[in-house]
Design an enzyme around this catalytic site. Structure first.
Site, PDB file in Angstrom:
ATOM      1  N   LYS A  31      43.042  32.022  63.235  1.00  0.00           N
ATOM      2  CA  LYS A  31      42.620  33.030  62.273  1.00  0.00           C
ATOM      3  C   LYS A  31      42.274  32.372  60.940  1.00  0.00           C
ATOM      4  O   LYS A  31      42.565  31.195  60.722  1.00  0.00           O
ATOM      5  CB  LYS A  31      43.727  34.065  62.084  1.00  0.00           C
ATOM      6  CG  LYS A  31      45.024  33.492  61.512  1.00  0.00           C
ATOM      7  CD  LYS A  31      46.112  34.547  61.411  1.00  0.00           C
ATOM      8  CE  LYS A  31      47.396  33.943  60.841  1.00  0.00           C
ATOM      9  NZ  LYS A  31      48.471  34.950  60.713  1.00  0.00           N
ATOM     10  N   TYR A 259      37.938  20.850  29.119  1.00  0.00           N
ATOM     11  CA  TYR A 259      38.117  22.015  28.254  1.00  0.00           C
ATOM     12  C   TYR A 259      39.456  22.005  27.532  1.00  0.00           C
ATOM     13  O   TYR A 259      40.505  21.746  28.126  1.00  0.00           O
ATOM     14  CB  TYR A 259      38.050  23.298  29.083  1.00  0.00           C
ATOM     15  CG  TYR A 259      36.702  23.617  29.675  1.00  0.00           C
ATOM     16  CD1 TYR A 259      35.590  23.790  28.870  1.00  0.00           C
ATOM     17  CD2 TYR A 259      36.553  23.759  31.055  1.00  0.00           C
ATOM     18  CE1 TYR A 259      34.347  24.097  29.409  1.00  0.00           C
ATOM     19  CE2 TYR A 259      35.323  24.071  31.612  1.00  0.00           C
ATOM     20  CZ  TYR A 259      34.216  24.238  30.786  1.00  0.00           C
ATOM     21  OH  TYR A 259      33.002  24.540  31.332  1.00  0.00           O
ATOM     22  N   MET A 308      35.355  24.727  37.469  1.00  0.00           N
ATOM     23  CA  MET A 308      34.924  25.446  38.660  1.00  0.00           C
ATOM     24  C   MET A 308      34.348  24.507  39.709  1.00  0.00           C
ATOM     25  O   MET A 308      34.505  24.724  40.903  1.00  0.00           O
ATOM     26  CB  MET A 308      33.877  26.496  38.291  1.00  0.00           C
ATOM     27  CG  MET A 308      33.462  27.398  39.434  1.00  0.00           C
ATOM     28  SD  MET A 308      32.210  28.619  38.973  1.00  0.00           S
ATOM     29  CE  MET A 308      33.138  29.639  37.833  1.00  0.00           C
TER      30      MET A 308
END
Length: 373
Positions: A31, A259, A308
């Protein structure tokens, strides 16, 4: 730039190891896209390693396996209220039945296609999740016996799922399970497969093996226990998450990184840019937590805030030995010197399962039929 290498020999080895431990049938659960490994890749390797059956949570996952060439037995058990079982019957997928509504819907699909549908009963023995409640067992089993006699259904098995809440609770669940199995037999149905143990009970509770076990994370070479490594269980982690260096930058002491400048270089050093980020399943909260990667066979720290699409590694004294395109291993088999996925899980206060299923779709799953490095 982003690759999850999936070792087919590792999956085959793990399934063979589980068969050796249990001596019975082994159902391998794939799964959630094979626990992040690629469902079709994992299913093929598991069957080659001796798995008796493949399992998914829902029907869509099972049908996708058929579409991707998996011809072996497939079981699925988590169904929506309006699930149409016609496609499952047509594709010879076994249905986990946990309600009379499911049973009648599968029977109707079988009659419509003039086929015999195969089911397994999923019962709740104390996890309080998916599965038929005890008061449903007798009418469910009696109706199934009628449908078997009518040539509409075949009941291959009965199963439940442990809460892993300690030995006493496991044994209490097993006692309830035994009662359900006897009730099914008393109704005139003899199940071929009887399974209660998932990975944890498979590895540590031989009295719960019955004649079949149903494993997920263990087939992928990961330990279901916080206090025991894969190697101690005789398992080999199948996934190696890799990337590469796409930039190298020498910086002086006092340089802020990424950042917020929450990391500032204490000395002059070299920073390597690696193109994987939180969009790819690398938890942003690993920032400043002490995580590391392997580059040129050495452990180097992740520094600065994870983006990201990218993160930064302080490669320090390795700088003169590195060049663009050199490989970076984020996690893999610790027996090969790579960071284990459990480092991320520990830093994130979660389990290894959550990390591997969270690896994003931009990461290419690449099956490897040979030794990992």
């Amino acid at each position: 730039m982003r690759v999850a290498e999936i070792s087919l020999p590792a999956i085959r080895h793990n399934v063979a190891r589980i068969r050796e431990l249990t001596g019975g049938a082994v159902i391998v659960v794939v799964k959630a896209d094979g626990y992040g490994h690629g469902a079709a890749i994992a299913a093929g390797a598991a069957l080659a390693g001796g798995a008796t059956m493949i399992a998914t949570a829902d029907l869509e996952e099972a049908l996708s396996l058929r579409e991707n060439g998996i011809a072996g037995p497939i079981l699925c058990w988590l169904h929506g209220v309006h699930t149409d079982f016609a496609a499952a019957v047509a594709a010879d997928i076994e249905i986990g039945v946990s309600h009379s509504r499911h049973l009648e819907a599968v029977a109707a699909a079988a009659i419509a296609q003039n086929k015999v549908a195969t089911v397994q009963f999923k019962i709740d023995t104390g996890l309080s999740r998916n599965g038929a409640a005890p008061e449903e067992w007798q009418p469910l089993f009696q109706r199934a016996a009628e449908l078997v006699s009518a040539g509409v259904l075949c009941v291959r098995g009965i199963f439940s799922h442990l809460a892993n809440a300690g030995d006493e609770n496991d044994r209490a669940q097993a006692a309830r399970f035994d009662a359900a199995v006897e009730m099914l037999r008393a109704a005139g149905v003899e199940p071929e497969m009887v399974h209660l143990a998932a990975s944890a009970a498979t590895m540590r509770s031989p009295h719960l093996h019955y004649n079949t076990v149903r494993v997920g994370v263990a087939a992928f070479g990961l330990s279901p226990f916080a206090d025991t490594t894969s190697a101690q269980l005789g398992l080999i982690p199948a996934m190696t998450l890799r990337s590469e260096i796409v930039a190298l930058r020498g910086v002086p002491a006092g340089t802020g990184v990424s950042y917020g400048f929450n990391h500032v270089c204490e000395t002059a050093t070299t920073l390597a840019l690696v193109p994987i980020g939180y969009a790819d399943g690398m938890p942003r909260a690993l920032n400043g937590a002490g995580a590391w990667v392997t580059i040129a066979g050495e452990h180097r720290p992740i520094v600065g805030r994870i983006g990201m699409d990218q993160f930064i590694v302080d490669v320090g004294p390795l700088a003169g030995r590195l060049q663009l395109g050199d490989p970076v291993v984020l996690f893999g088999d610790p027996e090969l010197g790579n960071p284990p996925v459990e480092i991320w899980a520990g830093l994130m206060r979660t389990i290894n399962y959550e990390i591997i299923v969270g690896i994003g779709t931009r990461v290419h799953r690449c099956p490897v039929d040979g030794a990992q490095a």
